[in-house]
Design a protein around this motif. Structure first.
Motif: not given
Length: 269
Positions: A86-90, A95-99, A117-126
């Motif tokens: 059941t492990a799941s990441t976004k 990820v919610h936010g502006s494009r 939503q870039s993975p290199s930013i904190r709070g972005g996708g994984v």
């Protein structure tokens, strides 16, 4: 100790001998299943552990040779089936936010970057994160049943399979009293602990097992697997539960061999 037994040899009746072979149904020539050798098992009473009677089981149930490869496949199969997955990441599109691009591509002296939503930013996708999946693997039913009987045979051959009368129960649900019973009979933590299997665990002994710690565990017949049989120092099981497990895990045995019989029109003679 395994003892070999066989069915008594019966003499053919005069009616069967007098009939010519051309009138005998092909079913008569079917191979008769040989009787497997049997092993002797002692049935004890609980909690006195007094031997009460003997019981015989087929050798292909409780006297199989050790097969580590089959046991390993069964344990891996049970472990994979028990994984939740059941492990799941976004990912960035979840990820919610502006494009919108966060800053200009050039002219600021900083590294180029895209949206939030870039993975290199904190709070972005994984990037390449885990997602729900099914970890279960396949194992043929006959191999799994053979692993069950191999595990029981391993305990039986080492003298670590204790068969009890049906209806395991104690007078009081005190863990201290149950510890004394198991230590006195060399079934406690100092001897590796024990796994007790019952068809329907009684209330007093179920309450007592909650406080015995490493002395042992109590499981119902439906909750036991191959790993449990190999993990504990000894396996204490009700005769009813043992018969049910052996009957449930015997699909790999050839039960399609039918005994020879006379056709109906011959039996009426």
């Amino acid at each position: 100790m395994a003892t070999e037994t066989s069915l008594p040899r019966t003499s053919r009746s005069s009616v069967e001998i007098a009939i010519q072979p051309k009138y005998i149904s092909p079913a008569v020539h079917r191979r008769v299943a040989p009787t497997p050798p049997e092993v002797l098992t002692t049935i004890y009473s609980f909690p006195s552990m007094e031997p009460k009677r003997f019981a015989y089981y087929p050798a292909n149930h409780l006297h199989l040779p050790l097969r580590k490869d089959i046991l390993h496949r069964a344990i891996v199969y049970e472990g994979d089936s028990g994984r939740q997955g059941t492990a799941s990441t976004k990912w960035r599109n979840s990820v919610h936010g502006s494009r919108k691009k966060m800053r200009s591509q050039k002219g600021l002296g900083m590294a180029r970057i895209g949206d939030r939503q870039s993975p290199s930013i904190r709070g972005g996708g994984v990037a390449f994160g885990p997602h729900p999946r099914d970890f279960s693997t396949d194992l043929p039913r006959k191999i799994y049943d053979l692993a069950w009987r191999t595990a029981l045979s391993y305990r039986y051959r080492r003298g670590q399979l204790v068969v009890l009368e049906n209806g395991i129960e104690i007078e009081m649900g005190e863990p201290r009293w149950l510890k004394q019973i198991m230590d006195w009979n060399h079934l406690g933590q100092d001897d590796g602990g024990s796994l007790m299997v019952a068809s329907h665990p009684q209330p007093n002994i179920s309450e007592a097992f909650l406080g015995v710690g490493g002395h042992g565990r109590l499981k119902s017949e439906d909750d036991v697997d191959v790993k449990d049989l190999l993990k504990a120092g000894r396996v204490i099981i009700e005769q009813k539960s043992l018969d049910g497990l052996l009957r449930k895990h015997s699909t790999d045995l050839d039960s399609r061999v039918q005994s020879a019989f006379l056709p109906a029109f011959i039996r009426k003679i």
